[in-house]
Scaffold this active site. Sequence first.
Site, PDB file in Angstrom:
ATOM      1  N   ASP A  37       0.860  -1.182   0.000  1.00 56.93           N
ATOM      2  CA  ASP A  37       0.000   0.000   0.000  1.00 56.93           C
ATOM      3  C   ASP A  37       0.892   1.225   0.000  1.00 56.93           C
ATOM      4  O   ASP A  37       1.984   1.204   0.578  1.00 56.93           O
ATOM      5  CB  ASP A  37      -0.918   0.000   1.221  1.00 56.93           C
ATOM      6  CG  ASP A  37      -2.159   0.861   1.019  1.00 56.93           C
ATOM      7  OD1 ASP A  37      -2.008   2.110   0.915  1.00 56.93           O
ATOM      8  OD2 ASP A  37      -3.269   0.308   0.955  1.00 56.93           O
ATOM      9  N   TYR A 170     -11.451   8.496 -14.033  1.00 59.84           N
ATOM     10  CA  TYR A 170     -11.812   7.259 -13.345  1.00 59.84           C
ATOM     11  C   TYR A 170     -12.534   6.313 -14.303  1.00 59.84           C
ATOM     12  O   TYR A 170     -12.210   5.129 -14.401  1.00 59.84           O
ATOM     13  CB  TYR A 170     -12.701   7.586 -12.145  1.00 59.84           C
ATOM     14  CG  TYR A 170     -12.983   6.415 -11.246  1.00 59.84           C
ATOM     15  CD1 TYR A 170     -12.097   6.065 -10.232  1.00 59.84           C
ATOM     16  CD2 TYR A 170     -14.138   5.658 -11.396  1.00 59.84           C
ATOM     17  CE1 TYR A 170     -12.345   4.988  -9.399  1.00 59.84           C
ATOM     18  CE2 TYR A 170     -14.402   4.578 -10.575  1.00 59.84           C
ATOM     19  CZ  TYR A 170     -13.507   4.250  -9.575  1.00 59.84           C
ATOM     20  OH  TYR A 170     -13.756   3.175  -8.759  1.00 59.84           O
TER      21      TYR A 170
END
Length: 272
Positions: A37, A170
Amino acid sequence: MGKLDGKVAFITGVARGQGRSHALRLAGEGADIIGIDICAPIDTVPYPMATPEDLAETTKLVEALDRRIFTQVADTRDAAGLKAAFDAGVAEIGPVDIVLANAGIGHLALVEPEGIYRDVLDVNLTGVFNTVETAIPSMVERGAGGAIVLTGSMAGNNGIGGPSAGGLAYSAAKHGLVGLMRNYANQLGKHNIRCNVVHPTGVNTMLIMNDAMREFFEHHADQGERISKNILPVPYVEPIDISNAMLFLVSDDARYITGVELPVDAGYTVMR
């Protein structure tokens, strides 16, 4: 016995949200985890990103299931850094059988910073490409097959994005993932490596549950209604709902399923 006993899963965006949920669901079925992450802010993202403390909590929760986990801070946009983290994880946990390219960002906000279109594409499309490319060589060389699942979106098979550069990026990125998935399915099938994509509707995570998005929808109510209007009477689903789909696709239950788009969207697409 679990459905994934003896398997190792590489998961991006593992510190919280869907990524953590996927790690716990797969670990519950016997998989060991290699997780990364970014655990740092991205300047153009209008909500808090995961933290090292979140990553540590994921580690604790997986270990509580009596599974092994290796985690490291890494950015999917940085191919070299991603590979270094992957290699370190493989050295500690073992060779990877499963890849969940989950890391992603969203941006719907009234004020759009310069560079948001590029950042969304870089994380949500190029970052996925980097993730899969990092894992492919070792999976192919090992010759044991495997499964790859990309995290898409209802924005990846519907024309939504809103009047914003971030929203358009997106949607473009998630549509692009379908092209990647189909090519990888064709390319890797001869190695018995499957590749699919899951298209969620809105999921109850920070990506949609943040002040910037709420403010955006207050000023663009038509967009909010359009995005949240599912056939089933729920405004969004939970991370576990997506994790269950991921588990199915990476398990032997789906051993002959490759090259498909699986919507977990409460019927959103059927209405369009």
